[in-house]
Design a protein around this motif. Structure first.
Motif, PDB file in Angstrom:
ATOM      1  N   TRP A 252       0.847  -1.212   0.100  1.00 25.38           N
ATOM      2  CA  TRP A 252      -0.063  -0.210  -0.225  1.00 25.38           C
ATOM      3  C   TRP A 252       0.783   1.325   0.014  1.00 25.38           C
ATOM      4  CZ3 TRP A 252      -4.638   0.322  -1.662  1.00 25.38           C
ATOM      5  CH2 TRP A 252      -5.496  -1.100  -1.707  1.00 25.38           C
ATOM      6  N   VAL A 253       2.014   1.185   0.678  1.00 24.04           N
ATOM      7  CA  VAL A 253       2.839   2.203   0.562  1.00 24.04           C
ATOM      8  C   VAL A 253       3.395   2.570  -0.904  1.00 24.04           C
ATOM      9  CG1 VAL A 253       5.374   3.275   1.506  1.00 24.04           C
ATOM     10  CG2 VAL A 253       3.649   2.222   2.879  1.00 24.04           C
TER      11      VAL A 253
ATOM     12  N   GLY B 204       3.225   9.006 -10.645  1.00 19.88           N
ATOM     13  CA  GLY B 204       3.511   8.949 -11.851  1.00 19.88           C
ATOM     14  C   GLY B 204       1.924   8.842 -12.682  1.00 19.88           C
ATOM     15  N   GLN B 205       0.915   9.488 -12.259  1.00 18.69           N
ATOM     16  CA  GLN B 205      -0.412   9.187 -13.030  1.00 18.69           C
ATOM     17  C   GLN B 205      -0.386  10.316 -13.899  1.00 18.69           C
ATOM     18  OE1 GLN B 205      -2.904   7.133 -12.908  1.00 18.69           O
ATOM     19  NE2 GLN B 205      -1.953   5.811 -11.316  1.00 18.69           N
TER      20      GLN B 205
ATOM     21  N   THR C 198       8.444   1.953  -7.542  1.00 17.74           N
ATOM     22  CA  THR C 198       7.241   1.416  -7.126  1.00 17.74           C
ATOM     23  C   THR C 198       6.491   0.546  -8.038  1.00 17.74           C
ATOM     24  OG1 THR C 198       6.139   3.255  -7.587  1.00 17.74           O
ATOM     25  CG2 THR C 198       7.076   3.183  -5.517  1.00 17.74           C
ATOM     26  N   THR C 199       6.596   1.030  -9.383  1.00 18.01           N
ATOM     27  CA  THR C 199       5.806   0.428 -10.361  1.00 18.01           C
ATOM     28  C   THR C 199       6.586  -1.082 -10.761  1.00 18.01           C
ATOM     29  OG1 THR C 199       4.825   1.047 -12.588  1.00 18.01           O
ATOM     30  CG2 THR C 199       7.233   1.329 -12.617  1.00 18.01           C
TER      31      THR C 199
ATOM     32  N   TYR D 183       8.450  -2.661  -8.466  1.00 18.46           N
ATOM     33  CA  TYR D 183       8.079  -3.363  -7.222  1.00 18.46           C
ATOM     34  C   TYR D 183       6.579  -3.918  -7.065  1.00 18.46           C
ATOM     35  CZ  TYR D 183       7.369  -4.344  -2.145  1.00 18.46           C
ATOM     36  OH  TYR D 183       7.068  -5.083  -1.150  1.00 18.46           O
ATOM     37  N   LEU D 184       5.661  -3.285  -7.597  1.00 16.72           N
ATOM     38  CA  LEU D 184       4.292  -3.735  -7.577  1.00 16.72           C
ATOM     39  C   LEU D 184       3.742  -4.817  -8.566  1.00 16.72           C
ATOM     40  CD1 LEU D 184       2.669  -0.310  -6.993  1.00 16.72           C
ATOM     41  CD2 LEU D 184       2.624  -1.984  -5.655  1.00 16.72           C
ATOM     42  N   GLY D 185       4.726  -4.950  -9.830  1.00 16.16           N
ATOM     43  CA  GLY D 185       4.499  -6.012 -10.560  1.00 16.16           C
ATOM     44  C   GLY D 185       3.794  -5.360 -11.647  1.00 16.16           C
ATOM     45  N   TRP D 186       3.530  -3.960 -11.685  1.00 15.43           N
ATOM     46  CA  TRP D 186       2.618  -3.654 -12.817  1.00 15.43           C
ATOM     47  C   TRP D 186       3.654  -3.299 -14.300  1.00 15.43           C
ATOM     48  CZ3 TRP D 186       0.122   0.978  -9.625  1.00 15.43           C
ATOM     49  CH2 TRP D 186      -0.459   0.445  -8.621  1.00 15.43           C
ATOM     50  N   HIS D 187       4.953  -3.616 -14.217  1.00 14.08           N
ATOM     51  CA  HIS D 187       5.886  -3.492 -15.269  1.00 14.08           C
ATOM     52  C   HIS D 187       7.042  -4.413 -14.857  1.00 14.08           C
ATOM     53  CE1 HIS D 187       4.047  -0.289 -17.751  1.00 14.08           C
ATOM     54  NE2 HIS D 187       3.697   0.314 -16.480  1.00 14.08           N
TER      55      HIS D 187
END
Length: 257
Positions: free
Chosen positions: A64-65, A73-74, A204-205, A207-211
């Motif tokens: 969540w952090v 980055g939105q 973060t992107t 780490y979150l597995g989004w990329h």
């Protein structure tokens, strides 16, 4: 009596650091080389190792952090924020020029990031654990045109590229606003605005597995290239039609930001 004519400043590209086009060429070559390597099924081991490590070290609190920090980055909020700040400065100085950087930045990102995502058609690491539930090995390659587009737009990372471009524009406009108020420009703060958010988004992107890691690196290379092009533009001196409000030359963007 002979009339004297004002001497007009020559319109020249603004300096960037590192100086010269060699660094731009290096960034472009890096992006092309990375894309070619991935198209040849190279670097998949690194991507998989990083993604697997992140998945194994992602407790709820850290998740969540990272998710909250990734909001930096939105693209849409950053676009609106930059546009709003540009309008604010434009109204203050009564010139159309502060609106130009957000408009050109939007065109740069719109014409590069999206088309590259469509062309490369790469799923994200998370595509194996949620819809469309691809096999893990199927999430790595590029050019998967048979996968629905909404599940295959990972390369390059738009979050990272957008963060570099838009925070660079925001720093440019904040410096212009301070100059219009006669206040000193805190260069360390400006540099922090340009550097810290993109680095946070890159970490973060991934780490979150989004990329994939290489998606984020590609976004970094593309974002830096676009940022250098934007900061080369002599915003104070760009010739504008006389009918536009505040079309005359200014000194808002003269100093490096």
């Amino acid at each position: 009596m002979r009339e004297t004519t004002a001497v007009r400043r020559k319109v020249q590209l603004r300096p960037v650091r590192p100086a010269g086009w060699w660094f731009d060429a290096l960034l472009l070559a890096g992006l092309v080389g990375l894309t070619v390597a991935l198209a040849a099924d190279q670097l998949f081991g690194i991507d998989r190792a990083v993604a697997d490590w992140a998945q194994a070290h992602r407790p709820t609190a850290a998740y969540w952090v990272a998710r909250v920090l990734n909001l930096l980055g939105q693209g849409t909020p950053l676009t609106l924020l930059a546009a709003g700040l540009g309008v604010l400065v434009a109204v203050r100085v009564r010139s159309i020029r502060p609106v130009l950087p957000p408009v050109v930045a939007f065109l740069f990102t719109y014409l590069t990031i999206g088309p590259l995502k469509v062309w490369t058609a790469r799923p994200a690491p998370s595509a194996s654990v949620k819809e469309p539930f691809l096999a893990p090995e199927q999430t790595l390659p590029l050019f998967q045109q048979d996968v629905p587009f909404r599940f295959a737009q990972s390369y390059p990372s738009g979050h990272v590229a957008n963060a570099i471009v838009w925070y660079g524009v925001l720093a440019l406009l904040v410096a212009a606003l301070l100059r219009s108020m006669g206040r000193p420009v805190p260069h360390r703060v400006i540099i922090a605005v340009r550097v810290l958010p993109p680095l946070i988004v890159l970490c973060t992107t991934t780490y979150l597995g989004w990329h994939w890691l290489t998606d984020s690196v590609a976004g970094l290379l593309l974002g830096l290239l676009l940022d250098r092009l934007l900061h080369r533009i002599p915003w104070d001196d760009v010739p504008l039609p006389a009918r536009l409000p505040g079309s005359g030359r200014t000194a808002l963007f003269t100093a490096d930001a």
